[in-house]
Motif scaffolding. Structure first.
Motif, short mmCIF file in Angstrom:
data_model
loop_
_atom_site.label_atom_id
_atom_site.label_comp_id
_atom_site.label_asym_id
_atom_site.label_seq_id
_atom_site.Cartn_x
_atom_site.Cartn_y
_atom_site.Cartn_z
N UNK A 44 0.80 -1.22 0.00
CA UNK A 44 0.00 0.00 0.00
C UNK A 44 0.84 1.27 0.00
N UNK A 45 2.15 1.16 -0.03
CA UNK A 45 3.02 2.33 -0.02
C UNK A 45 3.17 2.86 -1.44
N UNK A 46 3.11 4.16 -1.58
CA UNK A 46 3.24 4.78 -2.91
C UNK A 46 4.70 4.79 -3.36
N UNK A 47 4.88 4.78 -4.67
CA UNK A 47 6.21 4.81 -5.29
C UNK A 47 7.04 5.96 -4.75
N UNK A 48 6.47 7.13 -4.63
CA UNK A 48 7.21 8.31 -4.16
C UNK A 48 7.70 8.13 -2.73
N UNK A 49 6.91 7.45 -1.90
CA UNK A 49 7.33 7.19 -0.52
C UNK A 49 8.49 6.20 -0.49
N UNK A 50 8.40 5.17 -1.30
CA UNK A 50 9.48 4.18 -1.38
C UNK A 50 10.76 4.86 -1.87
N UNK A 51 10.65 5.69 -2.90
CA UNK A 51 11.83 6.40 -3.42
C UNK A 51 12.46 7.28 -2.34
N UNK A 52 11.64 7.95 -1.56
CA UNK A 52 12.17 8.81 -0.49
C UNK A 52 12.95 7.99 0.52
N UNK A 53 12.42 6.85 0.91
CA UNK A 53 13.10 6.00 1.89
C UNK A 53 14.38 5.42 1.30
N UNK A 54 14.29 4.87 0.09
CA UNK A 54 15.48 4.26 -0.52
C UNK A 54 16.58 5.30 -0.78
N UNK A 55 16.18 6.52 -1.10
CA UNK A 55 17.16 7.57 -1.36
C UNK A 55 17.96 7.90 -0.11
N UNK A 56 17.33 7.82 1.03
CA UNK A 56 18.01 8.12 2.30
C UNK A 56 18.76 6.91 2.86
N UNK A 57 18.35 5.71 2.46
CA UNK A 57 18.90 4.50 3.04
C UNK A 57 20.42 4.41 2.89
N UNK A 58 20.93 4.66 1.69
CA UNK A 58 22.37 4.56 1.46
C UNK A 58 23.16 5.54 2.31
N UNK A 59 22.68 6.77 2.38
CA UNK A 59 23.36 7.79 3.17
C UNK A 59 23.38 7.43 4.65
N UNK A 60 22.22 7.03 5.18
CA UNK A 60 22.14 6.68 6.60
C UNK A 60 22.98 5.45 6.91
N UNK A 61 22.91 4.44 6.04
CA UNK A 61 23.72 3.24 6.26
C UNK A 61 25.20 3.59 6.26
N UNK A 62 25.64 4.42 5.31
CA UNK A 62 27.04 4.83 5.26
C UNK A 62 27.46 5.55 6.52
N UNK A 63 26.62 6.47 6.99
CA UNK A 63 26.93 7.19 8.22
C UNK A 63 27.06 6.24 9.41
N UNK A 64 26.13 5.30 9.53
CA UNK A 64 26.17 4.36 10.64
C UNK A 64 27.39 3.46 10.58
#
Length: 150
Positions: A44-64
C-alpha cells in the motif's frame, strides 16, 4: 529464475582444465525507480514514498557504518565496513597512511538454519535455475528449472 550458462575451463595450467561449470547470467541492472515501482505494486506504499526511503537508506547506512556499526536489514542481511591492511613490524610502526590499503563494505546475507542443521540464505531460498537457451549448450538433455536451496 536465475539464468545460467555452461562454460569450460580452458586454462591448461589449472587442475580443473577441461571441466565444465555453470555461471550466472545477469541480463539487466535495476535501479531504485524499478524497485519503487515493484514495491508499490505489491503493497500500500506509494512509489514516491518508497523512493524517499530508498534515497536516504544509502546515506544513513554509510553514516552508521562509519561509526563502526553494523547495519542489519531483515530478510536482506547485515552490512559493515572492513579493511585490508599491510603488516607492520610492531604496533607503534602501524600507520593508516602506510598500512591501510582500502576500506570496503562487507555484506553477510541473512541466513536461517532448518531442523536438520542446513543453512539457507534468505535471498537465495528456493531459487530456480534455468539454462540460457540463446547460446549453444554443450548438452541439450539436462533438466531445466531445478530448484536449489529448497
Amino acid at each position: 529464475m536465475l539464468i545460467y550458462h555452461k562454460y569450460q575451463n580452458k586454462n591448461e595450467e589449472s587442475k580443473a582444465y577441461g571441466k565444465w561449470y555453470g555461471r550466472a547470467v545477469i541480463n539487466e541492472t535495476v535501479g531504485v525507480e524499478d524497485i519503487a515501482k515493484r514495491m508499490q505494486d505489491s503493497c500500500t506504499v506509494k512509489r514516491s514514498d518508497v523512493l524517499a526511503v530508498l534515497s536516504e537508506l544509502g546515506t544513513v547506512m554509510g553514516d552508521l557504518m562509519k561509526e563502526s556499526k553494523a547495519v542489519k536489514i531483515p530478510y536482506l542481511g547485515t552490512f559493515k565496513l572492513g579493511m585490508s591492511t599491510l603488516g607492520a613490524d610492531s604496533p607503534d610502526k602501524f600507520s593508516v597512511r602506510k598500512h591501510v590499503k582500502k576500506v570496503r563494505v562487507l555484506f553477510r546475507p541473512e541466513t536461517h538454519v532448518d531442523a536438520q542443521g542446513n543453512y539457507t540464505q534468505e535471498l537465495t531460498h528456493a531459487v530456480r535455475l534455468i539454462e540460457d537457451t540463446d547460446y549453444e549448450s554443450p548438452k541439450d538433455d539436462e533438466e531445466q528449472g531445478d530448484i536449489v536451496n529448497p
